[in-house]
Motif scaffolding. Structure first.
Motif, PDB file in Angstrom:
ATOM      1  N   VAL A  83      16.480  -9.558 -39.801  1.00 18.31           N
ATOM      2  CA  VAL A  83      15.799  -9.453 -38.513  1.00 18.31           C
ATOM      3  C   VAL A  83      14.428 -10.112 -38.609  1.00 18.31           C
ATOM      4  O   VAL A  83      13.612  -9.751 -39.457  1.00 18.31           O
ATOM      5  N   ARG A  84      14.183 -11.072 -37.725  1.00 22.36           N
ATOM      6  CA  ARG A  84      12.889 -11.758 -37.710  1.00 22.36           C
ATOM      7  C   ARG A  84      12.123 -11.528 -36.411  1.00 22.36           C
ATOM      8  O   ARG A  84      11.038 -12.076 -36.227  1.00 22.36           O
ATOM      9  N   LEU A  85      12.697 -10.724 -35.507  1.00 21.77           N
ATOM     10  CA  LEU A  85      12.040 -10.464 -34.228  1.00 21.77           C
ATOM     11  C   LEU A  85      12.284  -9.021 -33.811  1.00 21.77           C
ATOM     12  O   LEU A  85      13.417  -8.523 -33.898  1.00 21.77           O
ATOM     13  N   ILE A  86      11.228  -8.374 -33.368  1.00 26.04           N
ATOM     14  CA  ILE A  86      11.298  -6.995 -32.876  1.00 26.04           C
ATOM     15  C   ILE A  86      10.642  -6.949 -31.507  1.00 26.04           C
ATOM     16  O   ILE A  86       9.562  -7.506 -31.302  1.00 26.04           O
ATOM     17  N   GLY A  87      11.299  -6.287 -30.550  1.00 32.04           N
ATOM     18  CA  GLY A  87      10.719  -6.025 -29.240  1.00 32.04           C
ATOM     19  C   GLY A  87      10.410  -4.545 -29.122  1.00 32.04           C
ATOM     20  O   GLY A  87      11.303  -3.709 -29.288  1.00 32.04           O
ATOM     21  N   SER A  88       9.150  -4.220 -28.864  1.00 34.09           N
ATOM     22  CA  SER A  88       8.744  -2.809 -28.825  1.00 34.09           C
ATOM     23  C   SER A  88       8.098  -2.474 -27.487  1.00 34.09           C
ATOM     24  O   SER A  88       7.091  -3.083 -27.108  1.00 34.09           O
ATOM     25  N   HIS A  89       8.677  -1.499 -26.808  1.00 35.54           N
ATOM     26  CA  HIS A  89       8.046  -0.999 -25.590  1.00 35.54           C
ATOM     27  C   HIS A  89       6.852  -0.126 -25.912  1.00 35.54           C
ATOM     28  O   HIS A  89       5.898  -0.047 -25.141  1.00 35.54           O
ATOM     29  N   GLY A  90       6.884   0.542 -27.063  1.00 33.86           N
ATOM     30  CA  GLY A  90       5.851   1.512 -27.381  1.00 33.86           C
ATOM     31  C   GLY A  90       6.093   2.815 -26.642  1.00 33.86           C
ATOM     32  O   GLY A  90       7.169   3.063 -26.086  1.00 33.86           O
ATOM     33  N   GLN A  91       5.074   3.657 -26.662  1.00 33.99           N
ATOM     34  CA  GLN A  91       5.142   4.975 -26.028  1.00 33.99           C
ATOM     35  C   GLN A  91       4.176   5.004 -24.857  1.00 33.99           C
ATOM     36  O   GLN A  91       2.961   4.898 -25.044  1.00 33.99           O
ATOM     37  N   THR A  92       4.703   5.115 -23.652  1.00 37.14           N
ATOM     38  CA  THR A  92       3.822   5.193 -22.483  1.00 37.14           C
ATOM     39  C   THR A  92       3.114   6.543 -22.478  1.00 37.14           C
ATOM     40  O   THR A  92       3.749   7.594 -22.525  1.00 37.14           O
ATOM     41  N   VAL A  93       1.787   6.503 -22.430  1.00 36.61           N
ATOM     42  CA  VAL A  93       1.010   7.742 -22.317  1.00 36.61           C
ATOM     43  C   VAL A  93       0.293   7.821 -20.975  1.00 36.61           C
ATOM     44  O   VAL A  93      -0.217   8.878 -20.606  1.00 36.61           O
ATOM     45  N   TRP A  94       0.277   6.709 -20.242  1.00 35.34           N
ATOM     46  CA  TRP A  94      -0.301   6.714 -18.901  1.00 35.34           C
ATOM     47  C   TRP A  94       0.209   5.498 -18.148  1.00 35.34           C
ATOM     48  O   TRP A  94       0.301   4.403 -18.707  1.00 35.34           O
ATOM     49  N   HIS A  95       0.577   5.713 -16.883  1.00 32.92           N
ATOM     50  CA  HIS A  95       1.005   4.593 -16.045  1.00 32.92           C
ATOM     51  C   HIS A  95       0.426   4.809 -14.651  1.00 32.92           C
ATOM     52  O   HIS A  95       0.806   5.758 -13.958  1.00 32.92           O
ATOM     53  N   GLY A  96      -0.521   3.966 -14.276  1.00 35.69           N
ATOM     54  CA  GLY A  96      -1.210   4.120 -13.004  1.00 35.69           C
ATOM     55  C   GLY A  96      -1.262   2.829 -12.215  1.00 35.69           C
ATOM     56  O   GLY A  96      -2.352   2.289 -11.964  1.00 35.69           O
ATOM     57  N   PRO A  97      -0.114   2.302 -11.781  1.00 40.32           N
ATOM     58  CA  PRO A  97      -0.121   1.025 -11.062  1.00 40.32           C
ATOM     59  C   PRO A  97      -0.783   1.086  -9.689  1.00 40.32           C
ATOM     60  O   PRO A  97      -1.153   0.049  -9.133  1.00 40.32           O
TER      61      PRO A  97
END
Length: 365
Positions: A83-97
């Motif tokens: 594996v040479r590529l990783i896609g990470s969303h991470g952990q949403t701790v706040w979303h204020g669009p």
């Protein structure tokens, strides 16, 4: 775009752990080779759930902690695979669009993931879409368009902590948005009633024993979010502990089955209502493809089958395990970004046009 092995990483609003998927991508083909969820320790989960209340120093520490957790999940799942590529969303701790200015925060430091794995990491996809005038979410619709555009009109319904749908087929994506709560209120009610000793209503057993409060349901379905036209997206802050206390009071063990029955039906009915309100005019949804943890809740699936007119299938029918779809999506988003191809969905988020989402941290492989 050349074929690639990519690891996708994500953790949802329930903060139960990191879900990793090893995905082979080529042309219009997506193959999930394996996937697994690596649970957070109780302490880490508690810090994630309380992240909106943390101070800057604690958030900084949490960002690095989560980076280590995500890196370990990628290493364990990949094993000896190149594996040479990783896609990470991470952990949403706040979303204020809808705040001024619009903002969002995902943790799990990608530099840590790149350092531990040696792979290139593309992460933090939401901010670019917000910078371009969009909601930053949902991100799944671009993947759904890739999977399902060439076919009949389908509703690709993901039910994680928050539920989201993509109405896609007949050559394009027509509409996509967060429909409302998925599992988040049910999980939270269980944690509150059991003082944290239980995390969820496994298999919907408690909800099946309870009786839904139809009057309460009618009241909740009048909330402004359900009537708001897309594009729209949610953070768990709307459907929170404060929400439960306001509408349900103190949730005891004896009341829990009835509360869960009501919340389970709220998820199903808000999904069905959103289809009636926002489906493309003159077109009929031929199939509902369900993914996410909600697909494993028999009580919820039974309610959906009763509320919806189209037949229900699980995403396994199309080769995507229900618990791997979101992680597979982030593998695909990273794959597109590395090829310098747009990976957002303006029709879903309201952004000003196609954009390449994600921040790139180069590895050493």
């Amino acid at each position: 775009m050349r074929p690639s092995l990519v690891v996708g990483l994500m953790s949802g609003t329930s903060a139960d752990g990191v879900t990793a998927a090893l995905v082979r991508l080529s042309g219009r083909s997506v193959s999930v080779l394996r996937h697994k969820t690596y649970p957070y320790s109780p302490g880490l989960q508690s810090r994630v759930l309380n992240a909106p209340e943390l101070k800057a120093a604690e958030l900084s520490r949490l960002n690095m902690e989560l980076g280590e957790a995500f890196a370990q999940a990628a290493l364990k799942l990949a094993g000896r695979s190149p594996v040479r590529l990783i896609g990470s969303h991470g952990q949403t701790v706040w979303h204020g669009p809808d705040k001024d200015p619009p903002n969002t925060l995902q943790l799990a430091e990608p530099c840590v993931i790149a350092e531990r794995t040696g792979a290139d990491v593309i992460a933090d996809f939401r901010p670019r879409d917000i910078a371009a005038g969009g909601q930053g979410a949902p991100l799944m619709p671009a993947f759904d368009e890739f999977l399902f555009a060439q076919g009949p009109l389908r509703a690709a319904q993901n039910i994680g902590g928050i539920a989201n749908v993509s109405m896609v087929g007949r050559g394009k994506l027509w509409s996509a948005f967060d429909t409302g709560p998925g599992n988040t209120l049910m999980d939270l009610a269980v944690r509150l009633a059991t003082n944290g000793r239980q995390e969820m209503d496994r298999d919907g057993r408690l909800a099946e024993r309870g009786k839904p409060d139809e009057r309460k349901l009618s009241e909740l379905l009048q909330l402004p979010y359900f009537r708001q036209k897309p594009p729209k997206s949610l953070d768990k802050s709307l459907f929170s502990e404060e929400f439960l206390r306001r509408y349900f009071g103190t949730i005891s063990r004896s009341r829990l089955p009835d509360v869960l029955a009501t919340l389970c039906l709220l998820t199903a009915r808000s999904i069905a209502d959103s289809y009636r309100r926002f489906s493309p005019r003159g077109l009929i949804i031929q199939e509902v493809v369900v993914s996410g943890g909600g697909a494993l809740n028999p009580a919820l699936m039974q309610h959906l089958a009763q509320e919806l007119e189209a037949p229900l299938v699980r995403s396994e029918k199309y080769g995507i395990p229900v618990m791997a779809k979101e992680a597979a999506c982030f593998a695909w988003l990273a794959w597109r970004a590395r090829a310098r191809q747009a990976n957002n969905c303006p029709r879903a988020t309201g952004s000003r046009g196609p954009r390449i989402l994600g921040k790139i941290v180069l590895g050493d492989r």
